[in-house]
Design a protein around this motif. Structure first.
Motif, PDB file in Angstrom:
ATOM      1  N   LEU A  86      10.574  -1.533   0.293  1.00  0.00           N
ATOM      2  CA  LEU A  86      10.071  -2.091  -0.960  1.00  0.00           C
ATOM      3  C   LEU A  86      10.271  -1.146  -2.137  1.00  0.00           C
ATOM      4  N   GLY A  87      10.718   0.064  -1.854  1.00  0.00           N
ATOM      5  CA  GLY A  87      10.981   1.037  -2.906  1.00  0.00           C
ATOM      6  C   GLY A  87      10.094   2.259  -2.792  1.00  0.00           C
ATOM      7  N   ALA A  88      10.580   3.360  -3.365  1.00  0.00           N
ATOM      8  CA  ALA A  88       9.847   4.625  -3.304  1.00  0.00           C
ATOM      9  C   ALA A  88       8.503   4.540  -4.021  1.00  0.00           C
ATOM     10  N   ARG A  89       8.414   3.718  -5.063  1.00  0.00           N
ATOM     11  CA  ARG A  89       7.158   3.617  -5.810  1.00  0.00           C
ATOM     12  C   ARG A  89       6.046   3.056  -4.927  1.00  0.00           C
ATOM     13  N   GLN A  90       6.355   1.982  -4.196  1.00  0.00           N
ATOM     14  CA  GLN A  90       5.347   1.386  -3.327  1.00  0.00           C
ATOM     15  C   GLN A  90       4.930   2.364  -2.222  1.00  0.00           C
ATOM     16  N   ARG A  91       5.895   3.079  -1.702  1.00  0.00           N
ATOM     17  CA  ARG A  91       5.582   4.054  -0.658  1.00  0.00           C
ATOM     18  C   ARG A  91       4.707   5.172  -1.204  1.00  0.00           C
ATOM     19  N   TRP A  92       5.030   5.675  -2.399  1.00  0.00           N
ATOM     20  CA  TRP A  92       4.250   6.748  -3.031  1.00  0.00           C
ATOM     21  C   TRP A  92       2.814   6.302  -3.272  1.00  0.00           C
ATOM     22  N   VAL A  93       2.626   5.102  -3.820  1.00  0.00           N
ATOM     23  CA  VAL A  93       1.278   4.610  -4.121  1.00  0.00           C
ATOM     24  C   VAL A  93       0.450   4.510  -2.844  1.00  0.00           C
ATOM     25  N   ARG A  94       1.048   3.984  -1.770  1.00  0.00           N
ATOM     26  CA  ARG A  94       0.305   3.901  -0.508  1.00  0.00           C
ATOM     27  C   ARG A  94      -0.051   5.296   0.005  1.00  0.00           C
ATOM     28  N   ALA A  95       0.887   6.224  -0.065  1.00  0.00           N
ATOM     29  CA  ALA A  95       0.615   7.578   0.410  1.00  0.00           C
ATOM     30  C   ALA A  95      -0.513   8.223  -0.389  1.00  0.00           C
ATOM     31  N   VAL A  96      -0.487   8.053  -1.702  1.00  0.00           N
ATOM     32  CA  VAL A  96      -1.542   8.645  -2.538  1.00  0.00           C
ATOM     33  C   VAL A  96      -2.883   7.976  -2.256  1.00  0.00           C
ATOM     34  N   ARG A  97      -2.874   6.670  -2.063  1.00  0.00           N
ATOM     35  CA  ARG A  97      -4.117   5.966  -1.756  1.00  0.00           C
ATOM     36  C   ARG A  97      -4.730   6.514  -0.459  1.00  0.00           C
ATOM     37  N   ASP A  98      -3.890   6.751   0.552  1.00  0.00           N
ATOM     38  CA  ASP A  98      -4.395   7.312   1.796  1.00  0.00           C
ATOM     39  C   ASP A  98      -4.873   8.747   1.603  1.00  0.00           C
ATOM     40  N   LEU A  99      -4.160   9.504   0.787  1.00  0.00           N
ATOM     41  CA  LEU A  99      -4.530  10.893   0.513  1.00  0.00           C
ATOM     42  C   LEU A  99      -5.908  10.975  -0.138  1.00  0.00           C
ATOM     43  N   ALA A 100      -6.238   9.988  -0.957  1.00  0.00           N
ATOM     44  CA  ALA A 100      -7.507   9.994  -1.697  1.00  0.00           C
ATOM     45  C   ALA A 100      -8.723   9.940  -0.782  1.00  0.00           C
ATOM     46  N   ALA A 101      -8.532   9.564   0.484  1.00  0.00           N
ATOM     47  CA  ALA A 101      -9.656   9.550   1.414  1.00  0.00           C
ATOM     48  C   ALA A 101     -10.150  10.952   1.733  1.00  0.00           C
ATOM     49  N   ASP A 102      -9.291  11.951   1.583  1.00  0.00           N
ATOM     50  CA  ASP A 102      -9.644  13.314   1.975  1.00  0.00           C
ATOM     51  C   ASP A 102      -9.562  14.340   0.854  1.00  0.00           C
ATOM     52  N   TRP A 103      -8.976  13.956  -0.287  1.00  0.00           N
ATOM     53  CA  TRP A 103      -8.798  14.900  -1.384  1.00  0.00           C
ATOM     54  C   TRP A 103      -9.341  14.295  -2.674  1.00  0.00           C
ATOM     55  N   PRO A 104      -9.972  15.129  -3.538  1.00  0.00           N
ATOM     56  CA  PRO A 104     -10.561  14.615  -4.787  1.00  0.00           C
ATOM     57  C   PRO A 104      -9.488  14.398  -5.860  1.00  0.00           C
ATOM     58  N   LEU A 105      -9.024  13.171  -5.963  1.00  0.00           N
ATOM     59  CA  LEU A 105      -7.969  12.838  -6.902  1.00  0.00           C
ATOM     60  C   LEU A 105      -8.563  12.258  -8.175  1.00  0.00           C
ATOM     61  N   ASP A 106      -7.936  12.570  -9.315  1.00  0.00           N
ATOM     62  CA  ASP A 106      -8.278  11.958 -10.592  1.00  0.00           C
ATOM     63  C   ASP A 106      -7.271  10.846 -10.884  1.00  0.00           C
ATOM     64  N   GLY A 107      -7.641   9.955 -11.781  1.00  0.00           N
ATOM     65  CA  GLY A 107      -6.724   8.885 -12.148  1.00  0.00           C
ATOM     66  C   GLY A 107      -6.736   7.787 -11.098  1.00  0.00           C
ATOM     67  N   GLY A 108      -5.764   6.892 -11.197  1.00  0.00           N
ATOM     68  CA  GLY A 108      -5.700   5.765 -10.289  1.00  0.00           C
ATOM     69  C   GLY A 108      -4.306   5.199 -10.227  1.00  0.00           C
ATOM     70  N   PRO A 109      -4.174   3.969  -9.706  1.00  0.00           N
ATOM     71  CA  PRO A 109      -2.845   3.390  -9.491  1.00  0.00           C
ATOM     72  C   PRO A 109      -1.942   3.359 -10.716  1.00  0.00           C
ATOM     73  N   ASN A 110      -2.519   3.224 -11.914  1.00  0.00           N
ATOM     74  CA  ASN A 110      -1.660   3.203 -13.107  1.00  0.00           C
ATOM     75  C   ASN A 110      -0.877   4.497 -13.263  1.00  0.00           C
TER      76      ASN A 110
END
Length: 268
Positions: free
Chosen positions: A225-249
């Motif tokens: 589906l493209g690198a963007r979709q893969r990146w967003v999913r990876a970051v979403r999963d990462l957010a379960a264990d790391w304090p991320l700022d910002g969001g999908p935008n």
């Protein structure tokens, strides 16, 4: 018109001066999108491009991007090499001037900048010197001001920067052109000086990049589906264990921002 400042010896040393048009676009766009409100609210409308290099492209571009959020924004490009300042003079215009100086951030009339952007400046310094430079630069900021310090490759495909306020470091942002990425840890080569030597087992930044690579691998089924979709999913999963700022935008822009305290060097 040239900026006139009291004579003093600039603080710092001359960098290689390498620069290219549009090299800092990812950093600039993040500043405008994430911190545009602070730029608008600042009493001072002046920003500093510190150590812009052998050509003034990054200062010219910073002015254009800041004026999308604050039409009266002004930029002062500061270089420690006087020859580079003279070479930049023909590019001065309304809202853009160049001055000779260094980490003391000389501005006329005692003005304090709402933003200092220092890209690819500290890589030649020792890690032990970084904290003092950060403190010096943050001490020059206007109330509510922002320091953004980081490193990118020659054409701006990969970039990592630290955002700091007067109180110290706040966040670390990783940004990339997703089509050029094999795995997130490719960004390790562009870690800023405060972190680049800490990408070793036992340090938080190493653990973060390890977990990011694992999340990226787990998101491989989305690759068609493209690198963007893969990146967003990876970051979403990462957010379960790391304090991320910002969001999908912001994630869709090829960015991820982590709170500084999660990546701060051990014992530092």
């Amino acid at each position: 018109m040239a900026v006139r400042i009291p004579h003093q010896r600039p603080v710092g040393t001359v960098t290689r001066g390498t620069t290219n048009p549009n090299r800092l676009r990812r950093m600039d766009r993040w500043i405008a999108a994430v911190h545009g409100g602070a730029v608008r609210r600042g009493r001072e409308a002046v920003a500093v491009d510190l150590g812009y290099g052998a050509a003034p492209w990054t200062a010219v571009e910073l002015l254009a991007r800041l004026r999308t959020v604050r039409p009266d924004a002004r930029v002062v490009g500061i270089e420690i090499d006087p020859a580079r300042v003279q070479a930049a003079r023909p590019y001065e215009r309304d809202g853009l001037v160049f001055a000779h100086g260094g980490f003391e951030v000389p501005l006329p009339g005692g003005h304090r900048p709402v933003l200092i952007r220092a890209a690819n400046v500290l890589r030649q310094y020792d890690e032990t010197e970084v904290r003092a430079v950060w403190e010096r630069l943050c001490g020059r900021l206007a109330s509510g001001g922002l320091l953004v310090e980081g490193t990118c490759d020659e054409i701006g495909r990969r970039h990592v920067w630290v955002a700091l306020g007067p109180e110290g470091p706040r966040t670390v942002t990783f940004a990339t052109r997703l089509g050029s990425l094999v795995q997130p840890s490719d960004l390790a080569e562009r870690l800023p000086k405060a972190l680049i030597h800490r990408n070793v087992a036992g340090e938080p930044v190493h653990a973060f990049l390890r977990d990011f690579d694992r999340a990226w691998a787990a998101a491989a089924p989305l690759a068609p589906l493209g690198a963007r979709q893969r990146w967003v999913r990876a970051v979403r999963d990462l957010a379960a264990d790391w304090p991320l700022d910002g969001g999908p935008n912001r994630w869709r822009q090829g960015e991820v921002t982590v709170r500084w305290e999660a990546l701060a060097p051990r014992g530092g």
